[in-house]
Design a protein around this motif. Structure first.
Motif, PDB file in Angstrom:
ATOM      1  N   PRO A 501       0.821  -1.210   0.000  1.00  0.00           N
ATOM      2  CA  PRO A 501       0.000   0.000   0.000  1.00  0.00           C
ATOM      3  C   PRO A 501       0.858   1.264   0.000  1.00  0.00           C
ATOM      4  CG  PRO A 501      -0.074  -1.086   2.141  1.00  0.00           C
ATOM      5  CD  PRO A 501       0.637  -2.014   1.221  1.00  0.00           C
ATOM      6  N   LEU A 502       0.328   2.305  -0.602  1.00  0.00           N
ATOM      7  CA  LEU A 502       1.081   3.542  -0.753  1.00  0.00           C
ATOM      8  C   LEU A 502       1.431   4.150   0.598  1.00  0.00           C
ATOM      9  CD1 LEU A 502      -0.835   5.191  -3.745  1.00  0.00           C
ATOM     10  CD2 LEU A 502       1.328   3.930  -3.798  1.00  0.00           C
ATOM     11  N   THR A 503       0.494   4.107   1.555  1.00  0.00           N
ATOM     12  CA  THR A 503       0.753   4.750   2.844  1.00  0.00           C
ATOM     13  C   THR A 503       1.794   4.003   3.659  1.00  0.00           C
ATOM     14  OG1 THR A 503      -1.150   3.573   3.790  1.00  0.00           O
ATOM     15  CG2 THR A 503      -1.523   5.822   2.996  1.00  0.00           C
ATOM     16  N   LEU A 504       1.969   2.706   3.416  1.00  0.00           N
ATOM     17  CA  LEU A 504       3.014   1.963   4.119  1.00  0.00           C
ATOM     18  C   LEU A 504       4.386   2.515   3.753  1.00  0.00           C
ATOM     19  CD1 LEU A 504       3.983  -0.301   5.944  1.00  0.00           C
ATOM     20  CD2 LEU A 504       3.803  -1.881   4.013  1.00  0.00           C
ATOM     21  N   MET A 519       2.452 -11.535  -2.287  1.00  0.00           N
ATOM     22  CA  MET A 519       2.258 -10.166  -2.756  1.00  0.00           C
ATOM     23  C   MET A 519       2.844  -9.996  -4.147  1.00  0.00           C
ATOM     24  SD  MET A 519       2.927  -8.147   0.821  1.00  0.00           S
ATOM     25  CE  MET A 519       2.207  -6.640   0.155  1.00  0.00           C
ATOM     26  N   PHE A 520       2.345  -9.003  -4.853  1.00  0.00           N
ATOM     27  CA  PHE A 520       2.749  -8.818  -6.244  1.00  0.00           C
ATOM     28  C   PHE A 520       2.784  -7.336  -6.585  1.00  0.00           C
ATOM     29  CE2 PHE A 520      -1.811  -9.669  -5.999  1.00  0.00           C
ATOM     30  CZ  PHE A 520      -2.348  -8.549  -6.616  1.00  0.00           C
ATOM     31  N   GLY A 521       3.093  -7.070  -7.853  1.00  0.00           N
ATOM     32  CA  GLY A 521       3.130  -5.694  -8.329  1.00  0.00           C
ATOM     33  C   GLY A 521       4.512  -5.080  -8.211  1.00  0.00           C
ATOM     34  N   GLU A 522       4.631  -3.859  -8.693  1.00  0.00           N
ATOM     35  CA  GLU A 522       5.890  -3.131  -8.604  1.00  0.00           C
ATOM     36  C   GLU A 522       5.997  -2.424  -7.258  1.00  0.00           C
ATOM     37  OE1 GLU A 522       6.403  -0.542 -11.916  1.00  0.00           O
ATOM     38  OE2 GLU A 522       6.253  -2.139 -13.413  1.00  0.00           O
ATOM     39  N   LEU A 523       7.208  -2.103  -6.877  1.00  0.00           N
ATOM     40  CA  LEU A 523       7.419  -1.411  -5.611  1.00  0.00           C
ATOM     41  C   LEU A 523       6.925   0.029  -5.744  1.00  0.00           C
ATOM     42  CD1 LEU A 523      10.957  -2.668  -4.537  1.00  0.00           C
ATOM     43  CD2 LEU A 523       8.730  -3.760  -4.295  1.00  0.00           C
ATOM     44  N   PRO A 524       6.074   0.485  -4.809  1.00  0.00           N
ATOM     45  CA  PRO A 524       5.520   1.837  -4.932  1.00  0.00           C
ATOM     46  C   PRO A 524       6.594   2.904  -4.743  1.00  0.00           C
ATOM     47  CG  PRO A 524       4.945   0.892  -2.807  1.00  0.00           C
ATOM     48  CD  PRO A 524       5.595  -0.207  -3.599  1.00  0.00           C
ATOM     49  N   SER A 525       6.451   3.976  -5.462  1.00  0.00           N
ATOM     50  CA  SER A 525       7.433   5.060  -5.386  1.00  0.00           C
ATOM     51  C   SER A 525       7.432   5.733  -4.019  1.00  0.00           C
ATOM     52  CB  SER A 525       7.156   6.098  -6.481  1.00  0.00           C
ATOM     53  OG  SER A 525       5.853   6.645  -6.334  1.00  0.00           O
ATOM     54  N   ASN A 541       8.143 -13.525  -2.847  1.00  0.00           N
ATOM     55  CA  ASN A 541       6.821 -13.032  -3.221  1.00  0.00           C
ATOM     56  C   ASN A 541       6.706 -13.093  -4.734  1.00  0.00           C
ATOM     57  OD1 ASN A 541       5.147 -11.847  -0.831  1.00  0.00           O
ATOM     58  ND2 ASN A 541       7.246 -11.223  -0.369  1.00  0.00           N
ATOM     59  N   HIS A 542       5.844 -12.265  -5.298  1.00  0.00           N
ATOM     60  CA  HIS A 542       5.681 -12.225  -6.755  1.00  0.00           C
ATOM     61  C   HIS A 542       5.830 -10.798  -7.274  1.00  0.00           C
ATOM     62  CE1 HIS A 542       4.272 -16.346  -6.413  1.00  0.00           C
ATOM     63  NE2 HIS A 542       3.347 -15.963  -5.546  1.00  0.00           N
ATOM     64  N   PHE A 543       6.660 -10.012  -6.624  1.00  0.00           N
ATOM     65  CA  PHE A 543       6.889  -8.647  -7.080  1.00  0.00           C
ATOM     66  C   PHE A 543       7.569  -8.680  -8.449  1.00  0.00           C
ATOM     67  CE2 PHE A 543       6.990  -8.021  -2.365  1.00  0.00           C
ATOM     68  CZ  PHE A 543       5.839  -7.249  -2.288  1.00  0.00           C
ATOM     69  N   ASN A 544       7.245  -7.687  -9.256  1.00  0.00           N
ATOM     70  CA  ASN A 544       7.805  -7.661 -10.604  1.00  0.00           C
ATOM     71  C   ASN A 544       8.285  -6.261 -10.961  1.00  0.00           C
ATOM     72  OD1 ASN A 544       5.433  -6.249 -11.197  1.00  0.00           O
ATOM     73  ND2 ASN A 544       4.379  -8.081 -11.887  1.00  0.00           N
ATOM     74  N   GLY A 545       8.639  -6.099 -12.235  1.00  0.00           N
ATOM     75  CA  GLY A 545       9.216  -4.839 -12.674  1.00  0.00           C
ATOM     76  C   GLY A 545      10.719  -4.854 -12.468  1.00  0.00           C
ATOM     77  N   SER A 546      11.339  -3.775 -12.816  1.00  0.00           N
ATOM     78  CA  SER A 546      12.782  -3.677 -12.631  1.00  0.00           C
ATOM     79  C   SER A 546      13.102  -3.267 -11.201  1.00  0.00           C
ATOM     80  CB  SER A 546      13.371  -2.658 -13.605  1.00  0.00           C
ATOM     81  OG  SER A 546      12.763  -1.384 -13.409  1.00  0.00           O
ATOM     82  N   VAL A 547      14.308  -3.574 -10.782  1.00  0.00           N
ATOM     83  CA  VAL A 547      14.764  -3.136  -9.455  1.00  0.00           C
ATOM     84  C   VAL A 547      14.896  -1.624  -9.495  1.00  0.00           C
ATOM     85  CG1 VAL A 547      16.602  -3.281  -7.742  1.00  0.00           C
ATOM     86  CG2 VAL A 547      15.972  -5.313  -9.078  1.00  0.00           C
ATOM     87  N   PRO A 548      14.143  -0.891  -8.658  1.00  0.00           N
ATOM     88  CA  PRO A 548      14.136   0.572  -8.775  1.00  0.00           C
ATOM     89  C   PRO A 548      15.498   1.191  -8.472  1.00  0.00           C
ATOM     90  CG  PRO A 548      12.285  -0.221  -7.435  1.00  0.00           C
ATOM     91  CD  PRO A 548      13.212  -1.367  -7.622  1.00  0.00           C
ATOM     92  N   ASN A 567       9.911 -11.844  -9.236  1.00  0.00           N
ATOM     93  CA  ASN A 567       9.892 -11.819 -10.700  1.00  0.00           C
ATOM     94  C   ASN A 567      10.500 -10.526 -11.237  1.00  0.00           C
ATOM     95  OD1 ASN A 567       8.453 -14.320 -10.829  1.00  0.00           O
ATOM     96  ND2 ASN A 567       6.551 -13.221 -10.351  1.00  0.00           N
ATOM     97  N   PHE A 568      11.464  -9.990 -10.537  1.00  0.00           N
ATOM     98  CA  PHE A 568      12.119  -8.767 -11.002  1.00  0.00           C
ATOM     99  C   PHE A 568      12.893  -9.059 -12.284  1.00  0.00           C
ATOM    100  CE2 PHE A 568      11.698  -7.776  -6.429  1.00  0.00           C
ATOM    101  CZ  PHE A 568      11.031  -6.566  -6.548  1.00  0.00           C
ATOM    102  N   ASP A 569      12.885  -8.071 -13.187  1.00  0.00           N
ATOM    103  CA  ASP A 569      13.621  -8.219 -14.444  1.00  0.00           C
ATOM    104  C   ASP A 569      14.437  -6.957 -14.695  1.00  0.00           C
ATOM    105  OD1 ASP A 569      11.726  -6.366 -15.262  1.00  0.00           O
ATOM    106  OD2 ASP A 569      10.444  -7.865 -16.195  1.00  0.00           O
ATOM    107  N   GLY A 570      14.925  -6.818 -15.913  1.00  0.00           N
ATOM    108  CA  GLY A 570      15.754  -5.663 -16.228  1.00  0.00           C
ATOM    109  C   GLY A 570      17.171  -5.828 -15.705  1.00  0.00           C
TER     110      GLY A 570
END
Length: 835
Positions: A501-504, A519-525, A541-548, A567-570
């Motif tokens: 969650p964004l507030t976390l 848990m999944f999705g990209e890491l929130p900014s 977990n099942h987080f994805n997207g590139s490592v920020p 599931n991080f890529d890039g």
């Protein structure tokens, strides 16, 4: 006017307070405590002040002693305590020859004790405590023959041995030298103190020094001693039985030493004893029954020792005034009768690691004033009784961890700290008080949602929330706005789903653990705002997207970063190299591609052999001691690291899709204990300077496409206990060393290596014999062609005979007739010979 007391009046704006107050020639006693007074350079009229005897300027803002004081030769008492005095103690005090009381405690004086003070023969009260005094105590202290109260406590740099001239302080009643660096044997100090005033000494405090040696029977000479504290030293040996002769003793503290042996039975003679603390020693034997006779005892602490045996009800029979009972971490068993009603009403009970089970202690039902209870690790296997949850007392601290308690808990009436971890509690998470700051519910079977707990707007002071390893499900609610002081959050090993969650991301904790959920999705900014993070674990977990890239840019305090098994890529962002404190980086088991960044040599915490960042190894004492911990995969297995976490360095990029060569810059990370690049597509030679990483305990480069030889420098890796280079294209001889030859063949399989521990031998040039025999020299080539020609000749000759027999019937019949004819002749021949 002889007496003037303006204490507490605001004189901060007065510039002529000295002139005004000293106008009165008959003034004897002046009290200006807590008046906001500051340094005043104005002179005063000496003739009008010669009568002043008592001067109290405590609790003001002086940074230096007003020089005008030194003209007041008739002064007998000076109180300048709790100001802001700096620098050395002025020698001028020695000129005030009639001085009986000098109080300079709680300032910032930083000199040694001047000899001029030792010339004040009339001095009865000297307090220099809570300053920054340094050096040793001079033997001239023996000149203070009138002193009755001596306080030099809380001066961190006051060191050395005490002079034997202490024997001349024959009127001494109270001596406080605690919290210094004073050395020497305790028996020698007691001997000096006993020579002329063993009957007058009433209080002796030498806690937190560096005293050693044994307590001897001379301790019994101090008949009027009512207060004795020798805690936090290095005193060893037993407690002498002569302690029973200290009939006036009310306070006895020898905790945090190295005492051994049994607690003497003579303790039962101390009828005035109120406080008894022998915790954190090595005392053994049983818990003496004589403690039951100490009717005045209020605090009893013998925790963290080696006592064993059975504790009976009679141990507590007359302890009617007992309010504090601390005895955790012993080997004691206590099973009172189910109808036993304790004679005491305690506020604090700590019996952790006793044997109190299997039933929940029923006698706790009668404790009406209990505010702190620790019965962790006590072997209780029972349902949490409803009477306990309904006790009228408000707990500040409750620790029931590491038992086998079952049942549901709807409400916790605890104001500050709760630890119910490692039990078998079920049902939804309990409701808690808004004042709660520490909540540990790990390793249970709590289920359901986090919503009621997290979204409670009154929980504004929570510092630590550990609910890992339960059966919680659903999403993490997005209502963390009011969690302003959250520092340690662990929700790992549950069945949580959804995105972070964004507030976390705006709570800015020091540790965040969400490992092993769904848990999944990209890491929130918004996680960029968590600049206090020192440990971030989102593994499994099942987080994805590139490592920020902002992880390296914003989270500059990170020490542990684990994104393992997602599931991080890039590519690996180069900003990661800016994490100067990073000691553990785990990006294993993802889909990360590209090359290993050469800038990894900028990870300075991995490039140093001196572990200066001990923050992760710190025992946190925010009212409750606990270590930060993390699950790390090292040496091929997953282990939990607690108080040693700050000493571990690890770089794991295994099971990804990394390509290119291993950069030679990796060899600069000489502080690494574990390096794992296995399961990638790395090519090229292994950098020779990896052999300089002499502290490596685990090195795994298996299942890549590396070629060339194992660098000879690997023979210097003397601490290796896990090593794997299997399934590459490595060739040549395995370097000779104690460590490399100790691993099994599986560490080298799938290559073209030779030499021990493999059974495959090498040629004199370091080449495997099987490769040499397959054409590595011209002579070998000739031999091989000879074998080939023999085989071909045999095959052709064989088929030139067999083929006609197989395909032409007349040839086949003639062949078998010929065989029959030969067989008949041989038969006749052997028959004739037999006759």
């Amino acid at each position: 006017m002889q007496y003037l007391d303006l204490s507490g009046a605001d004189l901060s704006k007065a510039t002529d307070w000295l002139q005004v107050t000293f106008k009165h020639p008959s003034l004897l006693e002046l009290h200006l405590s807590n008046c906001g007074l500051e340094d005043d350079p104005s002179p005063i009229n000496i003739n009008s002040t010669k009568s002043l005897v008592i001067l109290d300027l405590s609790l003001n803002r002086f940074s230096s002693v007003p020089k005008s004081i030194f003209s007041l030769h008739g002064l007998m008492s000076i109180d300048l305590s709790k100001n802001s005095l700096e620098g050395p103690i002025p020698d001028y005090f020695g000129n005030i020859s009639f001085l009986k009381v000098l109080d300079l405690r709680s300032n910032s004086l930083n000199s040694s004790i001047p000899n001029s003070l030792y010339s004040l023969y009339h001095l009865q009260f000297l307090s220099l405590g809570d300053n920054q005094l340094q050096g040793t105590i001079s033997s001239a202290i023996g000149n203070l023959s009138s002193v009755t109260h001596l306080d030099l406590s809380h001066n961190d740099m006051l060191e050395g041995r005490l002079p034997t001239s202490l024997e001349y302080l024959c009127k001494l009643k109270e001596m406080d030298l605690s919290y210094n660096k004073i050395e020497g044997g305790i028996s020698e100090i007691l001997q000096s103190l006993s020579r002329c005033r063993s009957g007058s000494l009433e209080s002796l405090d030498m806690a937190d020094n560096q005293l050693s040696g044994h307590l001897t029977d001379q301790l019994g000479q101090f008949k009027n001693l009512s207060y004795l504290s020798l805690a936090q030293n290095k005193i060893s040996g037993p407690i002498p039985s002569s302690i029973g002769e200290l009939w006036s003793l009310k306070f006895f503290d020898v905790s945090k030493n190295q005492l051994n042996g049994q607690i003497p039975l003579s303790i039962g003679e101390l009828s005035s004893l109120k406080f008894f603390d022998v915790s954190e020693n090595q005392l053994n034997g049983t818990f003496p029954l004589c403690f039951g006779q100490l009717e005045s005892l209020e605090t009893l602490d013998f925790g963290y020792n080696l006592l064993e045996g059975v504790v009976l009800e009679t141990h507590f029979s007359h302890l009617t005034r007992l309010t504090t009972l601390k005895a955790s971490h012993n080997r004691l068993k206590f099973e009172p009768n189910s109808s036993w009603i304790p004679p005491f009403q305690c506020r604090i009970i700590e019996l952790g690691h006793w044997n109190l089970g299997p039933k929940f202690p029923h006698w706790l039902k009668f404790q009406k004033n209990l505010s702190s209870l620790d019965i962790s690790h006590v072997g209780i296997s029972d349902v949490m009784p409803t009477w306990f949850l309904n006790l009228p007392t408000l707990f500040e601290y409750l620790n029931l961890s590491s038992n086998q308690l079952t049942g549901e808990i709807s409400y916790l009436n605890v104001g500050d700290i709760v630890d119910l971890s490692s039990n078998s509690f079920t049902g939804p998470l309990p409701r808690v008080l808004s004042s709660l700051r520490f909540l540990f519910l790990s390793n249970n079977s709590f289920s359901g949602s986090l919503h009621q707990l997290i979204c409670n707007p009154s929980l504004t002071g929570m510092i630590t929330l550990y609910i890992d390893t339960n059966l919680l499900n659903g999403e993490i609610p997005d209502c963390w706005n009011h969690w302003d002081v959250l520092a340690y959050l662990n929700l790992g090993n549950n069945n949580l789903t959804g995105k972070i969650p964004l507030t976390l991301g705006q709570t800015n904790p020091s540790t965040l653990n969400l490992r092993n959920n769904r848990m999944f999705g990209e890491l929130p900014s918004t996680m960029q705002n968590s600049t206090n993070l020192i440990m971030l674990d989102l593994s499994e977990n099942h987080f994805n997207g590139s490592v920020p890239a902002w992880i390296g840019d914003k989270l500059s305090n990170l020490v542990v970063l684990s994104l393992r098994s997602n599931n991080f890529d890039g590519h690996i962002p180069h900003k990661i190299c800016d994490l100067q404190f990073l000691q553990n980086l785990d990006l294993a088991h993802n889909n990360i591609s590209g090359v290993i960044p050469k800038c990894f040599n900028n990870l300075s915490a991995m490039a140093t052999t001196n572990k200066t960042n001990n923050e992760l190894s710190t025992l946190y004492f925010i009212n409750y001691p606990f270590y930060l911990s993390a699950l790390l995969v090292l040496k091929g297995r997953e282990d939990e690291y607690g108080h040693t976490l700050g000493l571990v360095t690890n770089l794991d990029l295994s099971v990804n899709s990394l390509t290119g060569e291993i950069p030679k810059e990796i060899g600069s990370l000489v502080g690494l204990l574990s390096l794992n690049f296995s399961g990638n597509h790395l090519t090229g030679n292994i950098p020779d300077n990896i052999g300089n990483m002499k502290f490596l305990e685990s090195l795994d480069l298996a299942m890549n496409r590396l070629n060339g030889e194992i660098p000879p420098s690997f023979s210097k890796l003397n601490f290796l206990n896990h090593f794997n280079v299997s399934y590459n294209n490595l060739t040549g001889q395995i370097p000779t060393s104690t460590q490399l030859q100790s691993f099994e063949n599986l560490s080298y399989v799938g290559n073209h290596l030779c030499g021990p521990p493999l059974t495959k031998n090498c040629t004199t040039t370091g080449i495997p014999t099987d490769i040499a025999n397959n054409g590595s020299s011209s002579e070998g080539s000739k031999v091989n062609w000879l074998y080939v020609s023999i085989v071909l000749g045999f095959v052709m000759g064989f088929w030139s005979v067999v083929a006609p027999l197989f395909f032409i019937r007349s040839w086949r019949h003639a062949y078998y007739r010929k065989l029959d004819n030969v067989y008949g002749k041989l038969y006749v021949f052997w028959a004739t010979m037999g006759m």
